[in-house]
Design a protein around this motif. Structure first.
Motif, PDB file in Angstrom:
ATOM      1  N   GLN A 207      -6.202  -0.659  -0.712  1.00 59.22           N
ATOM      2  CA  GLN A 207      -5.794  -1.624  -1.717  1.00 59.22           C
ATOM      3  C   GLN A 207      -4.297  -1.877  -1.701  1.00 59.22           C
ATOM      4  O   GLN A 207      -3.506  -0.981  -1.426  1.00 59.22           O
ATOM      5  CB  GLN A 207      -6.256  -1.188  -3.103  1.00 59.22           C
ATOM      6  CG  GLN A 207      -5.634   0.070  -3.653  1.00 59.22           C
ATOM      7  CD  GLN A 207      -6.247   0.433  -5.002  1.00 59.22           C
ATOM      8  OE1 GLN A 207      -7.443   0.283  -5.238  1.00 59.22           O
ATOM      9  NE2 GLN A 207      -5.411   0.907  -5.922  1.00 59.22           N
TER      10      GLN A 207
ATOM     11  N   LYS B 181      -0.478 -11.018 -10.133  1.00 59.30           N
ATOM     12  CA  LYS B 181      -1.896 -10.738 -10.308  1.00 59.30           C
ATOM     13  C   LYS B 181      -2.715 -12.013 -10.239  1.00 59.30           C
ATOM     14  O   LYS B 181      -3.742 -12.077  -9.556  1.00 59.30           O
ATOM     15  CB  LYS B 181      -2.108 -10.031 -11.657  1.00 59.30           C
ATOM     16  CG  LYS B 181      -3.575  -9.718 -11.974  1.00 59.30           C
ATOM     17  CD  LYS B 181      -4.167  -8.771 -10.954  1.00 59.30           C
ATOM     18  CE  LYS B 181      -5.602  -8.399 -11.324  1.00 59.30           C
ATOM     19  NZ  LYS B 181      -6.246  -7.589 -10.260  1.00 59.30           N
TER      20      LYS B 181
ATOM     21  N   ASN C 263      -1.224  -2.864  -4.074  1.00 58.70           N
ATOM     22  CA  ASN C 263      -0.862  -2.729  -5.483  1.00 58.70           C
ATOM     23  C   ASN C 263       0.521  -3.313  -5.750  1.00 58.70           C
ATOM     24  O   ASN C 263       1.336  -3.472  -4.833  1.00 58.70           O
ATOM     25  CB  ASN C 263      -0.825  -1.253  -5.895  1.00 58.70           C
ATOM     26  CG  ASN C 263      -2.165  -0.575  -5.725  1.00 58.70           C
ATOM     27  OD1 ASN C 263      -3.202  -1.175  -5.973  1.00 58.70           O
ATOM     28  ND2 ASN C 263      -2.149   0.674  -5.305  1.00 58.70           N
ATOM     29  N   GLN C 264       0.787  -3.579  -7.017  1.00 57.07           N
ATOM     30  CA  GLN C 264       2.152  -3.798  -7.466  1.00 57.07           C
ATOM     31  C   GLN C 264       2.521  -2.620  -8.366  1.00 57.07           C
ATOM     32  O   GLN C 264       1.713  -2.156  -9.170  1.00 57.07           O
ATOM     33  CB  GLN C 264       2.305  -5.130  -8.185  1.00 57.07           C
ATOM     34  CG  GLN C 264       1.416  -5.368  -9.382  1.00 57.07           C
ATOM     35  CD  GLN C 264       1.724  -6.708 -10.041  1.00 57.07           C
ATOM     36  OE1 GLN C 264       2.807  -7.289  -9.865  1.00 57.07           O
ATOM     37  NE2 GLN C 264       0.784  -7.224 -10.808  1.00 57.07           N
ATOM     38  N   HIS C 265       3.746  -2.132  -8.190  1.00 59.74           N
ATOM     39  CA  HIS C 265       4.244  -0.966  -8.926  1.00 59.74           C
ATOM     40  C   HIS C 265       5.490  -1.362  -9.700  1.00 59.74           C
ATOM     41  O   HIS C 265       6.309  -2.144  -9.213  1.00 59.74           O
ATOM     42  CB  HIS C 265       4.605   0.170  -7.955  1.00 59.74           C
ATOM     43  CG  HIS C 265       3.467   0.605  -7.080  1.00 59.74           C
ATOM     44  ND1 HIS C 265       2.722   1.743  -7.318  1.00 59.74           N
ATOM     45  CD2 HIS C 265       2.945   0.053  -5.957  1.00 59.74           C
ATOM     46  CE1 HIS C 265       1.807   1.871  -6.394  1.00 59.74           C
ATOM     47  NE2 HIS C 265       1.912   0.864  -5.543  1.00 59.74           N
TER      48      HIS C 265
ATOM     49  N   HIS D  47       1.026   1.116 -11.942  1.00 57.48           N
ATOM     50  CA  HIS D  47       0.553   0.313 -10.821  1.00 57.48           C
ATOM     51  C   HIS D  47      -0.643  -0.520 -11.239  1.00 57.48           C
ATOM     52  O   HIS D  47      -1.326  -0.232 -12.230  1.00 57.48           O
ATOM     53  CB  HIS D  47       0.190   1.187  -9.613  1.00 57.48           C
ATOM     54  CG  HIS D  47      -1.138   1.876  -9.734  1.00 57.48           C
ATOM     55  ND1 HIS D  47      -1.287   3.127 -10.264  1.00 57.48           N
ATOM     56  CD2 HIS D  47      -2.378   1.454  -9.401  1.00 57.48           C
ATOM     57  CE1 HIS D  47      -2.569   3.464 -10.244  1.00 57.48           C
ATOM     58  NE2 HIS D  47      -3.253   2.469  -9.731  1.00 57.48           N
ATOM     59  N   GLN D  48      -0.881  -1.586 -10.475  1.00 57.39           N
ATOM     60  CA  GLN D  48      -2.015  -2.484 -10.707  1.00 57.39           C
ATOM     61  C   GLN D  48      -2.502  -2.993  -9.356  1.00 57.39           C
ATOM     62  O   GLN D  48      -1.713  -3.408  -8.510  1.00 57.39           O
ATOM     63  CB  GLN D  48      -1.587  -3.659 -11.583  1.00 57.39           C
ATOM     64  CG  GLN D  48      -2.709  -4.634 -11.895  1.00 57.39           C
ATOM     65  CD  GLN D  48      -2.208  -5.814 -12.698  1.00 57.39           C
ATOM     66  OE1 GLN D  48      -1.193  -6.416 -12.366  1.00 57.39           O
ATOM     67  NE2 GLN D  48      -2.904  -6.161 -13.764  1.00 57.39           N
ATOM     68  N   ARG D  49      -3.807  -2.958  -9.156  1.00 58.29           N
ATOM     69  CA  ARG D  49      -4.368  -3.437  -7.897  1.00 58.29           C
ATOM     70  C   ARG D  49      -4.324  -4.954  -7.842  1.00 58.29           C
ATOM     71  O   ARG D  49      -4.653  -5.634  -8.809  1.00 58.29           O
ATOM     72  CB  ARG D  49      -5.813  -2.965  -7.737  1.00 58.29           C
ATOM     73  CG  ARG D  49      -6.346  -3.202  -6.324  1.00 58.29           C
ATOM     74  CD  ARG D  49      -7.766  -2.724  -6.182  1.00 58.29           C
ATOM     75  NE  ARG D  49      -8.711  -3.787  -6.521  1.00 58.29           N
ATOM     76  CZ  ARG D  49     -10.030  -3.671  -6.403  1.00 58.29           C
ATOM     77  NH1 ARG D  49     -10.559  -2.525  -6.000  1.00 58.29           N
ATOM     78  NH2 ARG D  49     -10.828  -4.666  -6.721  1.00 58.29           N
TER      79      ARG D  49
ATOM     80  N   GLU E 273      -5.161 -12.090  -6.901  1.00 59.79           N
ATOM     81  CA  GLU E 273      -6.376 -11.333  -7.196  1.00 59.79           C
ATOM     82  C   GLU E 273      -7.573 -11.840  -6.395  1.00 59.79           C
ATOM     83  O   GLU E 273      -8.554 -11.118  -6.213  1.00 59.79           O
ATOM     84  CB  GLU E 273      -6.679 -11.362  -8.693  1.00 59.79           C
ATOM     85  CG  GLU E 273      -6.927 -12.743  -9.263  1.00 59.79           C
ATOM     86  CD  GLU E 273      -7.094 -12.691 -10.776  1.00 59.79           C
ATOM     87  OE1 GLU E 273      -7.325 -11.587 -11.303  1.00 59.79           O
ATOM     88  OE2 GLU E 273      -6.982 -13.742 -11.429  1.00 59.79           O
TER      89      GLU E 273
ATOM     90  N   SER F 204       0.154   5.234 -12.337  1.00 57.84           N
ATOM     91  CA  SER F 204      -0.205   5.860 -11.083  1.00 57.84           C
ATOM     92  C   SER F 204      -0.660   7.291 -11.332  1.00 57.84           C
ATOM     93  O   SER F 204      -0.101   8.006 -12.129  1.00 57.84           O
ATOM     94  CB  SER F 204       1.021   5.855 -10.147  1.00 57.84           C
ATOM     95  OG  SER F 204       0.735   6.519  -8.964  1.00 57.84           O
TER      96      SER F 204
ATOM     97  N   SER G 122       0.856  -1.182   0.000  1.00 51.44           N
ATOM     98  CA  SER G 122       0.000   0.000   0.000  1.00 51.44           C
ATOM     99  C   SER G 122       0.895   1.237   0.000  1.00 51.44           C
ATOM    100  O   SER G 122       1.239   1.778   1.040  1.00 51.44           O
ATOM    101  CB  SER G 122      -0.905   0.002   1.236  1.00 51.44           C
ATOM    102  OG  SER G 122      -1.638   1.199   1.305  1.00 51.44           O
TER     103      SER G 122
ATOM    104  N   ARG H 139      -2.681  -2.838 -16.904  1.00 45.17           N
ATOM    105  CA  ARG H 139      -1.610  -1.957 -16.452  1.00 45.17           C
ATOM    106  C   ARG H 139      -2.075  -0.525 -16.566  1.00 45.17           C
ATOM    107  O   ARG H 139      -2.463  -0.080 -17.626  1.00 45.17           O
ATOM    108  CB  ARG H 139      -0.345  -2.184 -17.278  1.00 45.17           C
ATOM    109  CG  ARG H 139       0.104  -3.643 -17.284  1.00 45.17           C
ATOM    110  CD  ARG H 139       1.326  -3.816 -18.155  1.00 45.17           C
ATOM    111  NE  ARG H 139       1.705  -5.205 -18.217  1.00 45.17           N
ATOM    112  CZ  ARG H 139       1.369  -6.022 -19.196  1.00 45.17           C
ATOM    113  NH1 ARG H 139       0.652  -5.558 -20.215  1.00 45.17           N
ATOM    114  NH2 ARG H 139       1.744  -7.281 -19.200  1.00 45.17           N
TER     115      ARG H 139
END
Length: 322
Positions: A273, A296, A275-277, A163-165, A300, A321, A153, A318
Protein backbone atom coordinates in the motif's frame (compact mmCIF):
# COMPACT_ATOMS: atom_id res chain seq x y z
CA UNK A 1 -4.04 53.59 28.87
CA UNK A 2 -7.68 52.55 28.79
CA UNK A 3 -7.41 49.84 26.13
CA UNK A 4 -9.83 47.62 28.04
CA UNK A 5 -12.56 50.07 27.05
CA UNK A 6 -11.80 49.82 23.34
CA UNK A 7 -13.75 47.24 21.35
CA UNK A 8 -11.08 45.92 18.99
CA UNK A 9 -13.76 45.34 16.35
CA UNK A 10 -13.75 49.13 16.00
CA UNK A 11 -10.29 48.92 14.42
CA UNK A 12 -11.91 47.16 11.48
CA UNK A 13 -14.32 50.11 11.23
CA UNK A 14 -11.39 52.56 11.27
CA UNK A 15 -9.58 50.52 8.60
CA UNK A 16 -12.67 50.33 6.38
CA UNK A 17 -13.26 54.08 6.62
CA UNK A 18 -9.71 54.76 5.48
CA UNK A 19 -10.10 52.43 2.51
CA UNK A 20 -13.55 53.54 1.39
CA UNK A 21 -13.78 57.20 2.59
CA UNK A 22 -17.51 56.60 2.61
CA UNK A 23 -19.74 55.42 5.47
CA UNK A 24 -22.12 53.45 3.25
CA UNK A 25 -19.38 51.61 1.32
CA UNK A 26 -17.42 50.89 4.50
CA UNK A 27 -20.56 49.45 6.10
CA UNK A 28 -21.18 47.21 3.08
CA UNK A 29 -17.61 45.95 3.17
CA UNK A 30 -17.98 44.97 6.83
CA UNK A 31 -21.46 43.52 6.43
CA UNK A 32 -23.02 46.20 8.68
CA UNK A 33 -26.06 48.39 8.25
CA UNK A 34 -25.37 52.08 7.75
CA UNK A 35 -26.92 52.76 11.16
CA UNK A 36 -24.60 50.24 12.87
CA UNK A 37 -21.63 51.72 11.03
CA UNK A 38 -22.52 55.25 12.16
CA UNK A 39 -22.89 54.02 15.74
CA UNK A 40 -19.48 52.34 15.62
CA UNK A 41 -17.89 55.46 14.16
CA UNK A 42 -19.38 57.55 16.96
CA UNK A 43 -17.90 55.15 19.52
CA UNK A 44 -14.49 55.56 17.90
CA UNK A 45 -14.79 59.34 17.99
CA UNK A 46 -15.77 59.27 21.66
CA UNK A 47 -12.91 56.98 22.59
CA UNK A 48 -10.24 59.05 20.80
CA UNK A 49 -11.94 62.38 21.52
CA UNK A 50 -11.57 63.37 17.87
CA UNK A 51 -13.88 63.44 14.80
CA UNK A 52 -11.39 61.10 13.02
CA UNK A 53 -13.24 61.40 9.65
CA UNK A 54 -14.95 64.57 8.41
CA UNK A 55 -16.99 65.17 5.30
CA UNK A 56 -15.13 67.04 2.55
CA UNK A 57 -17.20 67.14 -0.59
CA UNK A 58 -18.35 63.59 -1.32
CA UNK A 59 -15.62 61.95 0.77
CA UNK A 60 -14.99 61.32 4.45
CA UNK A 61 -11.44 62.56 4.92
CA UNK A 62 -9.26 61.58 7.93
CA UNK A 63 -8.26 64.16 10.51
CA UNK A 64 -4.64 64.71 11.48
CA UNK A 65 -5.09 62.42 14.46
CA UNK A 66 -6.56 59.66 12.28
CA UNK A 67 -3.70 60.06 9.79
CA UNK A 68 -1.23 59.57 12.62
CA UNK A 69 -2.93 56.34 13.68
CA UNK A 70 -3.29 54.92 10.19
CA UNK A 71 0.00 53.01 9.90
CA UNK A 72 -0.45 51.31 13.28
CA UNK A 73 -4.05 50.26 12.52
CA UNK A 74 -3.08 48.91 9.09
CA UNK A 75 -0.26 46.90 10.67
CA UNK A 76 -2.56 45.46 13.34
CA UNK A 77 -5.26 44.52 10.81
CA UNK A 78 -2.68 42.97 8.48
CA UNK A 79 -1.32 40.86 11.33
CA UNK A 80 -4.81 39.72 12.30
CA UNK A 81 -5.70 38.76 8.72
CA UNK A 82 -2.44 37.06 7.75
CA UNK A 83 -1.33 35.39 10.98
CA UNK A 84 -4.47 34.85 13.05
CA UNK A 85 -7.47 34.54 10.76
CA UNK A 86 -5.48 32.67 8.11
CA UNK A 87 -4.69 30.00 10.71
CA UNK A 88 -8.38 29.44 11.40
CA UNK A 89 -9.22 28.43 7.84
CA UNK A 90 -7.57 27.69 4.52
CA UNK A 91 -9.00 29.06 1.30
CA UNK A 92 -7.12 27.30 -1.54
CA UNK A 93 -8.45 29.60 -4.25
CA UNK A 94 -6.89 32.62 -2.48
CA UNK A 95 -3.86 31.01 -0.82
CA UNK A 96 -0.25 31.54 -1.83
CA UNK A 97 1.97 28.88 -0.32
CA UNK A 98 4.33 26.05 -1.20
CA UNK A 99 3.44 22.52 -0.09
CA UNK A 100 6.37 20.16 0.38
CA UNK A 101 6.11 16.39 -0.10
CA UNK A 102 8.72 13.75 0.76
CA UNK A 103 8.60 11.11 -1.97
CA UNK A 104 10.73 9.02 -4.30
CA UNK A 105 11.29 9.68 -7.98
CA UNK A 106 8.62 7.04 -8.64
CA UNK A 107 6.30 8.99 -6.38
CA UNK A 108 6.93 12.11 -8.46
CA UNK A 109 5.98 10.21 -11.59
CA UNK A 110 2.75 8.89 -10.04
CA UNK A 111 1.60 11.80 -7.88
CA UNK A 112 2.77 15.06 -9.42
CA UNK A 113 0.85 15.17 -12.74
CA UNK A 114 -2.64 14.70 -11.15
CA UNK A 115 -1.74 16.99 -8.23
CA UNK A 116 -0.56 19.76 -10.54
CA UNK A 117 -3.88 19.54 -12.37
CA UNK A 118 -5.82 19.86 -9.10
CA UNK A 119 -3.67 22.77 -7.92
CA UNK A 120 -4.09 24.57 -11.25
CA UNK A 121 -7.88 24.49 -10.87
CA UNK A 122 -8.37 24.72 -7.11
CA UNK A 123 -5.28 26.44 -5.68
CA UNK A 124 -3.65 28.40 -8.52
CA UNK A 125 -1.52 30.48 -6.15
CA UNK A 126 0.02 27.41 -4.49
CA UNK A 127 2.98 25.35 -5.64
CA UNK A 128 4.50 21.93 -4.94
CA UNK A 129 8.02 21.03 -3.86
CA UNK A 130 9.37 17.48 -3.48
CA UNK A 131 12.19 16.13 -1.33
CA UNK A 132 13.86 12.75 -1.53
CA UNK A 133 15.55 12.17 1.82
CA UNK A 134 16.72 9.21 3.91
CA UNK A 135 13.96 7.61 5.97
CA UNK A 136 15.55 8.65 9.25
CA UNK A 137 15.12 12.32 8.30
CA UNK A 138 11.42 12.12 7.44
CA UNK A 139 10.02 12.51 10.96
CA UNK A 140 12.19 15.55 11.69
CA UNK A 141 11.14 17.27 8.46
CA UNK A 142 7.47 16.64 9.20
CA UNK A 143 7.81 17.74 12.83
CA UNK A 144 9.52 21.01 11.87
CA UNK A 145 6.98 21.81 9.15
CA UNK A 146 9.67 21.82 6.47
CA UNK A 147 7.67 19.00 4.84
CA UNK A 148 3.88 18.72 4.96
CA UNK A 149 3.45 15.06 4.00
CA UNK A 150 5.56 11.98 3.33
CA UNK A 151 4.00 9.91 0.57
CA UNK A 152 4.86 6.38 -0.46
CA UNK A 153 5.48 2.90 0.84
CA UNK A 154 7.28 3.67 4.10
CA UNK A 155 7.35 0.22 5.66
CA UNK A 156 9.14 1.28 8.84
CA UNK A 157 7.59 4.70 9.39
CA UNK A 158 8.23 6.26 12.81
CA UNK A 159 5.66 5.29 15.45
CA UNK A 160 4.63 8.87 16.17
CA UNK A 161 3.34 9.67 12.68
CA UNK A 162 -0.25 9.48 11.49
CA UNK A 163 -0.86 7.61 8.27
CA UNK A 164 -3.66 7.00 5.78
CA UNK A 165 -3.81 4.53 2.91
CA UNK A 166 -4.18 6.02 -0.55
CA UNK A 167 -4.16 2.95 -2.83
CA UNK A 168 -2.53 -0.44 -3.44
CA UNK A 169 0.36 -1.22 -5.79
CA UNK A 170 1.01 -4.55 -7.48
CA UNK A 171 4.36 -5.73 -8.86
CA UNK A 172 5.48 -6.81 -12.32
CA UNK A 173 8.85 -7.80 -13.68
CA UNK A 174 10.33 -5.89 -16.60
CA UNK A 175 13.02 -6.79 -19.12
CA UNK A 176 14.60 -4.94 -21.99
CA UNK A 177 12.86 -5.31 -25.35
CA UNK A 178 16.30 -6.31 -26.68
CA UNK A 179 16.49 -9.27 -24.31
CA UNK A 180 16.05 -12.33 -26.57
CA UNK A 181 16.49 -14.92 -23.80
CA UNK A 182 12.93 -14.50 -22.53
CA UNK A 183 9.93 -15.80 -24.45
CA UNK A 184 6.28 -14.98 -23.92
CA UNK A 185 6.42 -15.86 -20.22
CA UNK A 186 9.03 -15.64 -17.51
CA UNK A 187 9.71 -18.90 -15.74
CA UNK A 188 11.04 -19.11 -12.23
CA UNK A 189 14.16 -20.88 -13.47
CA UNK A 190 14.88 -18.12 -15.98
CA UNK A 191 14.07 -15.44 -13.39
CA UNK A 192 16.55 -16.88 -10.87
CA UNK A 193 19.28 -17.37 -13.45
CA UNK A 194 19.37 -13.73 -14.56
CA UNK A 195 20.91 -10.63 -13.00
CA UNK A 196 18.66 -8.11 -11.29
CA UNK A 197 18.35 -4.41 -10.50
CA UNK A 198 17.06 -3.77 -6.97
CA UNK A 199 15.63 -0.43 -5.81
CA UNK A 200 16.24 0.41 -2.15
CA UNK A 201 16.14 3.88 -0.63
CA UNK A 202 18.46 2.82 2.18
CA UNK A 203 20.93 0.82 0.14
CA UNK A 204 20.08 -2.40 2.04
CA UNK A 205 18.51 -5.32 0.19
CA UNK A 206 16.51 -6.24 3.29
CA UNK A 207 14.65 -2.93 2.88
CA UNK A 208 14.22 -3.02 -0.90
CA UNK A 209 10.85 -2.46 -2.54
CA UNK A 210 10.79 -5.97 -3.98
CA UNK A 211 11.97 -7.79 -0.84
CA UNK A 212 8.72 -9.77 -1.06
CA UNK A 213 10.41 -11.93 -3.69
CA UNK A 214 12.97 -13.18 -1.19
CA UNK A 215 10.14 -13.64 1.29
CA UNK A 216 8.58 -16.03 -1.26
CA UNK A 217 11.78 -18.08 -1.46
CA UNK A 218 13.08 -16.62 -4.72
CA UNK A 219 16.87 -16.54 -5.13
CA UNK A 220 18.30 -13.67 -7.16
CA UNK A 221 21.66 -12.43 -8.30
CA UNK A 222 21.70 -8.69 -7.64
CA UNK A 223 23.83 -6.85 -10.19
CA UNK A 224 23.14 -3.33 -8.96
CA UNK A 225 21.21 -1.62 -6.17
CA UNK A 226 19.97 1.96 -6.61
CA UNK A 227 17.68 4.37 -4.73
CA UNK A 228 16.28 5.69 -8.04
CA UNK A 229 13.46 3.95 -9.91
CA UNK A 230 14.06 6.07 -12.98
CA UNK A 231 17.55 4.59 -13.34
CA UNK A 232 16.06 1.17 -14.06
CA UNK A 233 15.20 1.57 -17.77
CA UNK A 234 18.43 3.50 -18.38
CA UNK A 235 20.48 0.63 -16.96
CA UNK A 236 18.48 -1.89 -18.97
CA UNK A 237 19.11 0.10 -22.14
CA UNK A 238 22.86 -0.42 -21.67
CA UNK A 239 22.65 -3.92 -20.15
CA UNK A 240 19.81 -5.80 -21.79
CA UNK A 241 20.33 -8.93 -19.68
CA UNK A 242 19.07 -7.23 -16.49
CA UNK A 243 15.66 -7.73 -14.91
CA UNK A 244 13.81 -5.60 -12.37
CA UNK A 245 10.62 -6.07 -10.37
CA UNK A 246 8.83 -2.76 -9.94
CA UNK A 247 5.32 -1.37 -9.24
CA UNK A 248 2.98 -2.02 -12.17
CA UNK A 249 2.11 1.64 -12.75
CA UNK A 250 5.78 2.49 -13.14
CA UNK A 251 6.37 -0.45 -15.49
CA UNK A 252 3.48 0.72 -17.67
CA UNK A 253 5.12 4.14 -18.03
CA UNK A 254 8.39 2.50 -19.06
CA UNK A 255 6.60 0.13 -21.45
CA UNK A 256 4.90 3.05 -23.21
CA UNK A 257 8.35 4.35 -24.03
CA UNK A 258 8.97 1.13 -25.95
CA UNK A 259 12.09 0.12 -24.03
CA UNK A 260 10.82 -2.68 -21.77
CA UNK A 261 8.40 -5.62 -21.72
CA UNK A 262 6.30 -6.55 -18.71
CA UNK A 263 5.90 -10.02 -17.19
CA UNK A 264 4.03 -11.41 -14.24
CA UNK A 265 6.53 -12.45 -11.53
CA UNK A 266 7.17 -16.21 -11.40
CA UNK A 267 5.54 -16.43 -7.95
CA UNK A 268 2.48 -14.59 -6.56
CA UNK A 269 3.61 -11.29 -5.04
CA UNK A 270 1.39 -9.53 -2.47
CA UNK A 271 0.28 -5.98 -3.14
CA UNK A 272 1.69 -3.18 -1.03
CA UNK A 273 0.00 0.00 0.00
CA UNK A 274 0.90 3.60 -0.69
CA UNK A 275 0.25 5.86 2.31
CA UNK A 276 0.43 9.50 3.22
CA UNK A 277 2.11 10.28 6.56
CA UNK A 278 1.99 13.45 8.66
CA UNK A 279 3.10 14.66 12.06
CA UNK A 280 0.64 15.11 14.98
CA UNK A 281 1.73 18.76 15.30
CA UNK A 282 -0.04 19.50 12.02
CA UNK A 283 -2.97 17.12 12.44
CA UNK A 284 -5.43 20.04 12.66
CA UNK A 285 -3.57 22.57 10.51
CA UNK A 286 -6.20 23.77 7.99
CA UNK A 287 -3.81 23.87 5.03
CA UNK A 288 -2.40 20.40 5.73
CA UNK A 289 -5.92 19.02 6.31
CA UNK A 290 -6.88 20.39 2.89
CA UNK A 291 -3.80 18.85 1.28
CA UNK A 292 -4.49 15.45 2.87
CA UNK A 293 -8.08 15.55 1.64
CA UNK A 294 -6.91 16.43 -1.87
CA UNK A 295 -4.43 13.53 -1.81
CA UNK A 296 -7.03 11.06 -0.58
CA UNK A 297 -9.76 12.24 -2.93
CA UNK A 298 -7.43 12.28 -5.95
CA UNK A 299 -5.72 8.95 -5.48
CA UNK A 300 -8.17 6.66 -3.67
CA UNK A 301 -9.26 5.25 -7.05
CA UNK A 302 -5.80 5.20 -8.61
CA UNK A 303 -4.95 4.41 -11.41
CA UNK A 304 -8.46 5.42 -12.56
CA UNK A 305 -8.03 9.13 -11.77
CA UNK A 306 -10.59 11.60 -13.06
CA UNK A 307 -9.08 14.53 -14.93
CA UNK A 308 -11.92 16.75 -13.72
CA UNK A 309 -11.13 18.51 -10.46
CA UNK A 310 -13.89 18.31 -7.90
CA UNK A 311 -14.20 19.38 -4.26
CA UNK A 312 -12.06 17.25 -1.93
CA UNK A 313 -13.69 14.95 0.57
CA UNK A 314 -14.96 16.73 3.68
CA UNK A 315 -13.20 14.36 6.04
CA UNK A 316 -10.32 11.94 5.73
CA UNK A 317 -9.84 8.85 7.83
CA UNK A 318 -6.80 9.40 10.01
CA UNK A 319 -5.10 6.61 11.87
CA UNK A 320 -1.85 6.47 13.73
CA UNK A 321 0.98 4.36 12.45
CA UNK A 322 1.33 1.10 14.30
Amino acid sequence: MHAENLDLNLLAVFDAMFREANVTKAAQGLGLTQSAMSHALNRLRAFFDDPLFVKVGSRMEPTRKAEGMRAAVVEVMSTVRQQILAGARFEPALARRTFTLCMTDMGELVFLPPLLERFKKEAPGCSLRTLQVPLEQVEGLLASGEADLAVGSIRSAPEGLFHQRLFLHSFVTIASTRNKDIGATLTRERFESMRHIVVSLTGHSAESYDKVLEDQGIRRTVAVMTPHFLMVPLLMDRHSDLLATVPRELAEVFARLGTVRMFEPPVPVPQFQLNQHWHPRFHHDPAVVWLRDVMKHTFEHYPHISTQASPPARKSVRTKSR
